[in-house]
Scaffold this motif. Structure first.
Motif, PDB file in Angstrom:
ATOM      1  N   SER A   5      13.563  -1.476   5.447  1.00  0.00           N
ATOM      2  CA  SER A   5      13.784  -2.852   5.620  1.00  0.00           C
ATOM      3  C   SER A   5      12.901  -3.863   4.842  1.00  0.00           C
ATOM      4  CB  SER A   5      13.782  -3.215   6.980  1.00  0.00           C
ATOM      5  OG  SER A   5      12.449  -3.311   7.602  1.00  0.00           O
ATOM      6  N   GLU A   6      13.494  -5.152   4.800  1.00  0.00           N
ATOM      7  CA  GLU A   6      12.381  -6.011   4.003  1.00  0.00           C
ATOM      8  C   GLU A   6      11.250  -6.175   4.802  1.00  0.00           C
ATOM      9  OE1 GLU A   6      11.683  -8.645   0.908  1.00  0.00           O
ATOM     10  OE2 GLU A   6      13.135  -7.326   1.068  1.00  0.00           O
ATOM     11  N   SER A   7      10.965  -6.452   5.967  1.00  0.00           N
ATOM     12  CA  SER A   7       9.897  -6.279   6.802  1.00  0.00           C
ATOM     13  C   SER A   7       8.946  -5.099   6.596  1.00  0.00           C
ATOM     14  CB  SER A   7      10.022  -6.666   8.135  1.00  0.00           C
ATOM     15  OG  SER A   7      10.685  -5.639   8.970  1.00  0.00           O
ATOM     16  N   LYS A   8       9.567  -4.166   6.667  1.00  0.00           N
ATOM     17  CA  LYS A   8       8.581  -2.976   6.306  1.00  0.00           C
ATOM     18  C   LYS A   8       8.034  -2.781   5.078  1.00  0.00           C
ATOM     19  CE  LYS A   8       8.288   1.951   7.092  1.00  0.00           C
ATOM     20  NZ  LYS A   8       7.230   2.670   7.939  1.00  0.00           N
ATOM     21  N   ARG A   9       8.892  -3.330   3.938  1.00  0.00           N
ATOM     22  CA  ARG A   9       8.398  -3.524   2.720  1.00  0.00           C
ATOM     23  C   ARG A   9       7.361  -4.272   2.503  1.00  0.00           C
ATOM     24  NH1 ARG A   9      13.155  -1.807  -0.058  1.00  0.00           N
ATOM     25  NH2 ARG A   9      14.306  -3.250   0.710  1.00  0.00           N
ATOM     26  N   LYS A  10       7.425  -5.531   3.190  1.00  0.00           N
ATOM     27  CA  LYS A  10       6.287  -6.483   3.004  1.00  0.00           C
ATOM     28  C   LYS A  10       5.273  -5.895   3.975  1.00  0.00           C
ATOM     29  CE  LYS A  10       9.046 -10.788   2.926  1.00  0.00           C
ATOM     30  NZ  LYS A  10       9.624 -11.939   3.435  1.00  0.00           N
ATOM     31  N   ASP A  11       5.283  -5.213   4.659  1.00  0.00           N
ATOM     32  CA  ASP A  11       3.954  -4.707   5.675  1.00  0.00           C
ATOM     33  C   ASP A  11       3.206  -3.747   4.772  1.00  0.00           C
ATOM     34  OD1 ASP A  11       4.575  -6.388   7.645  1.00  0.00           O
ATOM     35  OD2 ASP A  11       5.670  -4.623   8.842  1.00  0.00           O
ATOM     36  N   GLU A  12       4.121  -2.757   4.042  1.00  0.00           N
ATOM     37  CA  GLU A  12       3.412  -1.882   3.066  1.00  0.00           C
ATOM     38  C   GLU A  12       2.718  -2.646   1.881  1.00  0.00           C
ATOM     39  OE1 GLU A  12       2.722   1.603   2.898  1.00  0.00           O
ATOM     40  OE2 GLU A  12       3.372   1.336   4.862  1.00  0.00           O
ATOM     41  N   LEU A  13       3.289  -3.519   1.579  1.00  0.00           N
ATOM     42  CA  LEU A  13       2.724  -4.205   0.458  1.00  0.00           C
ATOM     43  C   LEU A  13       1.427  -4.827   0.886  1.00  0.00           C
ATOM     44  CD1 LEU A  13       2.680  -5.027  -2.522  1.00  0.00           C
ATOM     45  CD2 LEU A  13       4.077  -7.069  -1.844  1.00  0.00           C
ATOM     46  N   ALA A  14       1.477  -5.360   1.893  1.00  0.00           N
ATOM     47  CA  ALA A  14       0.329  -6.061   2.584  1.00  0.00           C
ATOM     48  C   ALA A  14      -0.891  -5.000   2.675  1.00  0.00           C
ATOM     49  CB  ALA A  14       0.530  -6.813   3.704  1.00  0.00           C
ATOM     50  N   LYS A  15      -0.439  -4.065   3.290  1.00  0.00           N
ATOM     51  CA  LYS A  15      -1.246  -2.929   3.365  1.00  0.00           C
ATOM     52  C   LYS A  15      -2.083  -2.413   2.341  1.00  0.00           C
ATOM     53  CE  LYS A  15      -1.316   1.720   5.644  1.00  0.00           C
ATOM     54  NZ  LYS A  15      -0.597   2.857   6.301  1.00  0.00           N
ATOM     55  N   GLU A  16      -1.020  -2.068   1.202  1.00  0.00           N
ATOM     56  CA  GLU A  16      -1.654  -1.704  -0.061  1.00  0.00           C
ATOM     57  C   GLU A  16      -2.508  -2.609  -0.665  1.00  0.00           C
ATOM     58  OE1 GLU A  16       1.361  -0.613  -2.793  1.00  0.00           O
ATOM     59  OE2 GLU A  16       2.426   0.855  -1.202  1.00  0.00           O
ATOM     60  N   GLN A  17      -2.195  -4.027  -0.575  1.00  0.00           N
ATOM     61  CA  GLN A  17      -3.147  -5.018  -1.103  1.00  0.00           C
ATOM     62  C   GLN A  17      -4.468  -5.161  -0.293  1.00  0.00           C
ATOM     63  OE1 GLN A  17      -0.492  -8.405  -0.806  1.00  0.00           O
ATOM     64  NE2 GLN A  17       0.285  -8.123  -3.000  1.00  0.00           N
ATOM     65  N   ARG A  18      -4.443  -4.903   0.933  1.00  0.00           N
ATOM     66  CA  ARG A  18      -5.629  -4.967   1.834  1.00  0.00           C
ATOM     67  C   ARG A  18      -6.510  -3.901   1.341  1.00  0.00           C
ATOM     68  NH1 ARG A  18      -3.271  -5.863   5.871  1.00  0.00           N
ATOM     69  NH2 ARG A  18      -2.808  -3.737   6.736  1.00  0.00           N
ATOM     70  N   LYS A  19      -5.977  -2.774   1.174  1.00  0.00           N
ATOM     71  CA  LYS A  19      -6.781  -1.397   0.706  1.00  0.00           C
ATOM     72  C   LYS A  19      -7.445  -1.684  -0.867  1.00  0.00           C
ATOM     73  CE  LYS A  19      -6.590   3.527   0.026  1.00  0.00           C
ATOM     74  NZ  LYS A  19      -7.734   3.954   0.300  1.00  0.00           N
ATOM     75  N   ASP A  20      -6.478  -2.318  -1.445  1.00  0.00           N
ATOM     76  CA  ASP A  20      -7.053  -2.532  -2.958  1.00  0.00           C
ATOM     77  C   ASP A  20      -8.265  -3.471  -2.913  1.00  0.00           C
ATOM     78  OD1 ASP A  20      -5.273  -0.910  -4.179  1.00  0.00           O
ATOM     79  OD2 ASP A  20      -3.952  -2.276  -4.777  1.00  0.00           O
ATOM     80  N   ARG A  21      -8.051  -4.471  -2.006  1.00  0.00           N
ATOM     81  CA  ARG A  21      -9.320  -5.554  -1.808  1.00  0.00           C
ATOM     82  C   ARG A  21     -10.623  -4.975  -1.312  1.00  0.00           C
ATOM     83  NH1 ARG A  21      -5.400  -8.932  -0.043  1.00  0.00           N
ATOM     84  NH2 ARG A  21      -5.863  -8.559   2.135  1.00  0.00           N
TER      85      ARG A  21
END
Length: 166
Positions: A5-21
Motif C-alpha cells: 500500500s502507499e502508506s507501507k511504501r512511505k514507511d519503508e522509504l522513511a525507514k531506508e532514509q533514516r538508516k542512510d542518515r
C-alpha cells in the motif's frame, strides 16, 4: 513491493532514509578527515582528502563497525564537488559474521575512479580490488580484480504518453 500500500511504501522509504542518515552520521563521526592539497587531474582541479578512523570511537551502525578498519584517500572535483577517485585500504583485519563467514586481511585495497564525460555527467571508469583473506575459515583467498568502463555514450529517448479511456 508491487503489492504494498502507499502508506507501507512511505514507511519503508522513511525507514531506508533514516538508516542512510545514521550510516552517514556514523561515517563523519568515525573518520578524521584531512584536506591535504589541491591537484590537477585530467585538467580538473581536485582536492585531495585523507581519511582514517579515530581511535576510541565506537561506531553505532554495522557499516561503521566495518569502516573503522578502513582508511585512505579521496580526490574531489573542486568545481562540482563530485568524487573523482577513492583509494581505500584495510588497516586491520575485518571479520564478517564473527570471522566465521569471512575475514579480509590487513592491507587489502580498493580503488575507484570516475571521470566527467562530455563535461556533463560523472561516470565510473575504473575499479580495482586487491583482497586477501579467508572464506568460511577454510578457503584462503587472494584475488586481484580490475574492471574498466569505457565507451560512454549519450542517449536520447522520446516518450509518448497516451491517455487510456476509462
Amino acid at each position: 513491493r508491487a503489492g504494498w500500500s502507499e502508506s507501507k511504501r512511505k514507511d519503508e522509504l522513511a525507514k531506508e532514509q533514516r538508516k542512510d542518515r545514521e550510516i552517514m552520521d556514523d561515517v563523519f563521526a568515525l573518520y578524521d578527515i584531512q584536506l591535504v592539497r589541491r591537484e590537477v587531474i585530467d585538467g580538473k582541479n581536485m582536492i585531495l582528502v585523507t581519511y582514517k578512523a579515530r581511535t576510541g570511537y565506537k561506531p553505532k551502525t554495522d557499516e561503521g563497525k566495518i569502516l573503522q578498519h578502513i582508511g585512505g584517500s579521496a580526490w574531489i572535483a573542486e568545481d562540482d564537488r563530485q568524487l573523482a577517485r577513492l583509494e581505500a585500504e584495510s588497516t586491520d583485519t575485518i571479520s564478517v559474521g564473527a570471522g566465521l563467514l569471512a575475514r579480509v586481511s590487513k592491507g587489502s585495497t580498493f580503488a575507484f575512479e570516475r571521470r566527467k564525460v562530455n563535461d556533463e555527467i560523472w561516470h565510473p571508469t575504473r575499479a580495482e580490488l586487491l583482497i586477501s583473506g579467508r572464506l568460511l575459515l577454510i578457503k584462503g583467498l587472494r584475488q586481484r580484480q580490475i574492471v574498466e568502463y569505457s565507451d560512454h555514450r549519450k542517449y536520447t529517448v522520446d516518450t509518448v504518453l497516451k491517455p487510456v479511456e476509462p
